[in-house]
Design a protein around this motif. Structure first.
Motif, short mmCIF file in Angstrom:
data_model
loop_
_atom_site.label_atom_id
_atom_site.label_comp_id
_atom_site.label_asym_id
_atom_site.label_seq_id
_atom_site.Cartn_x
_atom_site.Cartn_y
_atom_site.Cartn_z
N LEU A 24 0.82 -1.20 0.00
CA LEU A 24 0.00 0.00 0.00
C LEU A 24 0.85 1.25 0.00
N THR A 25 1.72 1.40 0.98
CA THR A 25 2.49 2.63 1.14
C THR A 25 3.82 2.56 0.38
N LEU A 78 8.65 7.79 1.01
CA LEU A 78 8.22 8.58 2.15
C LEU A 78 9.33 8.72 3.19
N LEU A 79 10.13 7.69 3.36
CA LEU A 79 11.22 7.76 4.33
C LEU A 79 12.27 8.79 3.93
N HIS A 138 -0.55 11.33 5.43
CA HIS A 138 -0.95 9.93 5.34
C HIS A 138 -0.23 9.20 4.20
N GLY A 139 0.27 8.01 4.52
CA GLY A 139 1.02 7.24 3.54
C GLY A 139 0.15 6.51 2.55
N ASP A 140 -1.15 6.32 2.86
CA ASP A 140 -2.03 5.56 1.96
C ASP A 140 -2.81 6.45 1.00
#
Length: 249
Positions: free
Chosen positions: A16-17, A22-23, A221-223
């Protein structure tokens, strides 16, 4: 301002993510601990990547609800919930420490997050689970929530959080996801709201009122579709506005 995102929300072959992307943007990673998403391999991979990138690792704990992604309301007895919180933190701690890091904070997910805003018993059970797991991690939650009040009483550091892409009620709580307009989808609006919360400490509520928001961490939000690009835009806008981006821990 700290930037946090929900990461590790895959399970088995399902993803999903965009964890790696993102990191590269956030300063704190809320890692799913297997109850709403995530599994051992996913937790290990995200912890390794977070530690390598200097990103703080947090346990995103949840009701036991894989099928509902942790977003369904549940009534879990306090003693059982405390044990399950400790279980999730302990599982993540193994991988965090193996990566040379630690679990720096704990953040409830979904229905549990919302429940602990007002529910004393469930909030206290989450804190009891954190104490049962050992250590002194910070606790990330909504400003004014019962969760943060119980964290302070337990001598754990409470950290107030705001949300870049969620609508707010006039009382400063989140509009429930089941209601229209609960999630802000316009990227430009998300960026504007993020800067407003960090600089002016206010956000426009769902009714058009100005809602005070005092927070040390901002969740992207990551999703959300295009989450990594949106997170990059939010971070760039905050830095342009003179906001220093750094982890709260």
């Amino acid at each position: 301002m700290d930037l946090n995102a929900d990461l590790g929300e895959g399970f088995g072959t399902w993803t999903l993510t965009d964890d790696d992307a993102l990191l590269a943007v956030v300063t704190s990673a809320n890692v799913a601990c297997g109850f709403h998403a995530g599994d051992a391999s996913v937790m290990r991979r995200v912890c390794d990547a977070a530690a390598a990138g200097g990103v703080r690792i947090g346990a995103q704990v949840s009701y036991r609800d894989l099928a509902g992604f942790g977003r369904r309301a549940m009534d879990v007895p306090a003693a059982e919930l405390a044990a399950e919180i400790a279980y999730q933190i302990g599982a993540l701690r193994v991988f965090a420490e193996a990566a040379g890091s630690t679990v720096s904070y704990v953040k409830p997910h979904g229905a549990l997050y919302n429940r602990t805003v007002r529910d004393d018993e469930q909030a206290a059970a989450v804190i009891e689970g954190i104490r049962l797991a050992g250590g002194s991690p910070a606790v990330l939650g909504l400003p004014g929530s019962r969760l943060l009040a119980h964290a302070a009483s337990a001598r754990l550091v409470p950290v107030e959080e705001a949300f870049a892409d969620r609508a707010y009620t006039p009382e400063g709580t989140l509009v429930p996801r089941g209601e229209a307009g609960a999630v802000v989808h316009d990227p430009d609006e998300v960026v504007r709201r993020s800067v407003g919360m960090a600089v002016e400490r206010t956000v426009t509520g769902a009714d058009g009122s100005r809602v005070p928001v005092v927070a040390r961490s901002l969740c992207v939000h990551g999703d959300t579709p295009g989450a990594a690009d949106l997170a990059r835009r939010v971070r760039a806008a905050l830095e342009e506005a003179g906001v220093t981006i750094r982890a709260f821990t």
